[in-house]
Design an enzyme around this catalytic site. Structure first.
Site, PDB file in Angstrom:
ATOM      1  N   CYS A  74       4.169   3.039   8.835  1.00 50.46           N
ATOM      2  CA  CYS A  74       4.392   4.331   8.173  1.00 50.46           C
ATOM      3  C   CYS A  74       5.330   5.195   9.011  1.00 50.46           C
ATOM      4  O   CYS A  74       5.050   5.481  10.177  1.00 50.46           O
ATOM      5  CB  CYS A  74       3.079   5.069   7.955  1.00 50.46           C
ATOM      6  N   ASN A  90       9.619  -7.072   2.982  1.00 47.74           N
ATOM      7  CA  ASN A  90       9.426  -5.846   2.212  1.00 47.74           C
ATOM      8  C   ASN A  90      10.670  -4.974   2.356  1.00 47.74           C
ATOM      9  O   ASN A  90      11.274  -4.923   3.421  1.00 47.74           O
ATOM     10  CB  ASN A  90       8.176  -5.118   2.723  1.00 47.74           C
ATOM     11  N   GLY A  91      11.027  -4.305   1.272  1.00 43.73           N
ATOM     12  CA  GLY A  91      12.163  -3.390   1.315  1.00 43.73           C
ATOM     13  C   GLY A  91      13.216  -3.740   0.289  1.00 43.73           C
ATOM     14  O   GLY A  91      13.833  -4.806   0.347  1.00 43.73           O
ATOM     15  N   LYS A 142       1.246  -4.764   8.894  1.00 45.65           N
ATOM     16  CA  LYS A 142       2.496  -4.353   8.244  1.00 45.65           C
ATOM     17  C   LYS A 142       3.261  -3.460   9.214  1.00 45.65           C
ATOM     18  O   LYS A 142       2.695  -2.514   9.769  1.00 45.65           O
ATOM     19  CB  LYS A 142       2.231  -3.595   6.940  1.00 45.65           C
ATOM     20  N   GLY A 158       6.861  -2.438  -3.401  1.00 47.58           N
ATOM     21  CA  GLY A 158       6.271  -1.101  -3.377  1.00 47.58           C
ATOM     22  C   GLY A 158       6.796  -0.240  -4.493  1.00 47.58           C
ATOM     23  O   GLY A 158       6.331  -0.313  -5.644  1.00 47.58           O
ATOM     24  N   ARG A 159       7.799   0.582  -4.190  1.00 47.07           N
ATOM     25  CA  ARG A 159       8.264   1.599  -5.139  1.00 47.07           C
ATOM     26  C   ARG A 159       8.708   1.019  -6.484  1.00 47.07           C
ATOM     27  O   ARG A 159       8.547   1.665  -7.519  1.00 47.07           O
ATOM     28  CB  ARG A 159       9.396   2.405  -4.500  1.00 47.07           C
ATOM     29  N   PRO A 193       0.850  -1.199   0.000  1.00 49.40           N
ATOM     30  CA  PRO A 193       0.000   0.000   0.000  1.00 49.40           C
ATOM     31  C   PRO A 193       0.880   1.241   0.000  1.00 49.40           C
ATOM     32  O   PRO A 193       1.785   1.372   0.826  1.00 49.40           O
ATOM     33  CB  PRO A 193      -0.790  -0.128   1.311  1.00 49.40           C
ATOM     34  N   MET A 194       0.619   2.138  -0.952  1.00 45.70           N
ATOM     35  CA  MET A 194       1.418   3.362  -1.062  1.00 45.70           C
ATOM     36  C   MET A 194       0.493   4.558  -1.213  1.00 45.70           C
ATOM     37  O   MET A 194      -0.330   4.606  -2.137  1.00 45.70           O
ATOM     38  CB  MET A 194       2.368   3.277  -2.262  1.00 45.70           C
ATOM     39  N   GLN A 213      -6.352  -1.191   4.253  1.00 45.68           N
ATOM     40  CA  GLN A 213      -5.370  -0.895   5.294  1.00 45.68           C
ATOM     41  C   GLN A 213      -5.780   0.337   6.098  1.00 45.68           C
ATOM     42  O   GLN A 213      -6.116   1.379   5.524  1.00 45.68           O
ATOM     43  CB  GLN A 213      -3.975  -0.667   4.705  1.00 45.68           C
TER      44      GLN A 213
END
Length: 330
Positions: free
Chosen positions: A102, A204-205, A141, A228-229, A18-19, A72
């Site tokens: 976040c 993640n990452g 998350k 994500g990105r 989720p972004m 989310q």
């Protein structure tokens, strides 16, 4: 087979992270088309939902083709989060996800998102109340910890599993790191290999290539990865990873024609969902990403980000196709 509650996700699911201001329904549509196994809405303020704020309630829009899809939520008050979960449940998602990751100052420093990593008892209580309030699977998350001195994600994983969450996604940085420096997956691997942990663990990452996804799978044994990105302007990354894992070979990189087709779909959905004016405006941030690395694209991009008519945008995209057809094999 990896499962979140009753939801079957295959052997090594790929999750779209989720972004905020990115993972809206138009963006999710192109990622789903290109292999994302499970997706999430942009994070939604619990206070905004309770107060029926337009921006928050609009984010509840989900579509059948997206399933399985999670909503989310984030917030700092237990009561508000519980009420928001009940509101979100009415939108009929497949699961509820809680954001404890976040790092943005306006969220974390107000006791929400990664801010809860400074108050684990409150995090556990908040999660327990949400688990009790909904019939849907609840996932979380989070990050490694608040800073290098408080990497408490192992405790978080055990305690949240004990009160009923069905999966945990872990970003391999602390809150203090924000998105800087390389992600550290060591603790993620330790959690996955902790015999007490039985729920799926997703890493993640820095998953920005086929090689990275395969490396993290093989080295740390995670149940899946969250991207994500690296998916922005590159929704093909999901199918590229899947194809390599299944066949041991790389898919060809997307052609110019494929990039344009996905860009058109994204634009058209954005206009249908947000209206022509807003849909066109918000699409402008995506053009450079879809055509990243293409020589001589700057002139086309400058035109695309100044046009307010959808038909004109499609005409420019036709020009892009014609221009590059003479230079590359499509």
């Amino acid at each position: 087979m990896v499962k979140i509650g009753h939801i079957e996700l295959g052997e090594f699911p790929l999750l779209l992270a989720p972004m905020e201001d990115v993972s809206d329904p138009p963006f999710r549509a192109v990622c789903k088309d290109n292999g994302a196994d499970i997706m999430y809405t942009e994070f939604i303020s619990s206070e905004g939902l309770i107060r029926e704020a337009v921006k928050s309630t609009k984010k509840l829009d989900i579509f059948e083709y997206e399933r399985p899809i999670g909503i989310q939520l984030y917030g700092s008050e237990i009561k508000s989060m519980r009420e928001a979960a009940l509101i979100a449940e009415k939108a009929n998602p497949d699961l509820i996800d809680i954001n404890y990751g976040c790092p943005v100052k306006g969220v974390a420093c107000r006791g929400a998102g990664a801010g809860l990593l400074q108050d684990i008892p409150k995090m556990v209580k908040m999660t327990e109340e949400i688990v009790k309030s909904t019939h849907l699977p609840v996932t979380v998350k989070t990050r490694l910890g608040w800073d290098d001195k408080t990497k408490n994600v192992m405790e978080v994983a055990e305690r949240l599993q004990d009160i009923g969450i069905k999966a945990l996604s872990i970003h391999g940085r602390t809150r203090a790191q924000l998105y800087k420096g390389p992600a550290d997956w060591t603790l993620i691997g330790e959690i996955k290999n902790n015999p007490r942990i039985t729920i799926p663990i997703f890493g993640n990452g820095d998953i920005d290539s086929v090689e990275k996804a395969v490396e993290m799978r093989n080295r740390y044994g995670v149940d899946g990865v969250m991207i994500g990105r690296a998916s922005i302007g590159n929704p093909w990354i999901f199918n590229e990873i899947k194809h390599f894992i299944k066949h041991g070979e790389y898919l060809p990189k997307p052609s110019v024609a494929q990039r344009i087709d996905v860009c058109r779909k994204h634009l058209d959905f954005s206009i249908r969902w947000k209206g022509e004016k807003l849909g066109i405006l918000e699409m402008r941030s995506h053009y450079a990403n879809y055509f990243k690395g293409m020589d001589h694209f700057k002139e086309f991009r400058m035109r695309l980000v100044t046009i307010f008519d959808a038909n004109e945008i499609h005409s420019v995209l036709n020009e892009v196709l014609d221009f590059y057809s003479e230079r590359v094999l499509i």
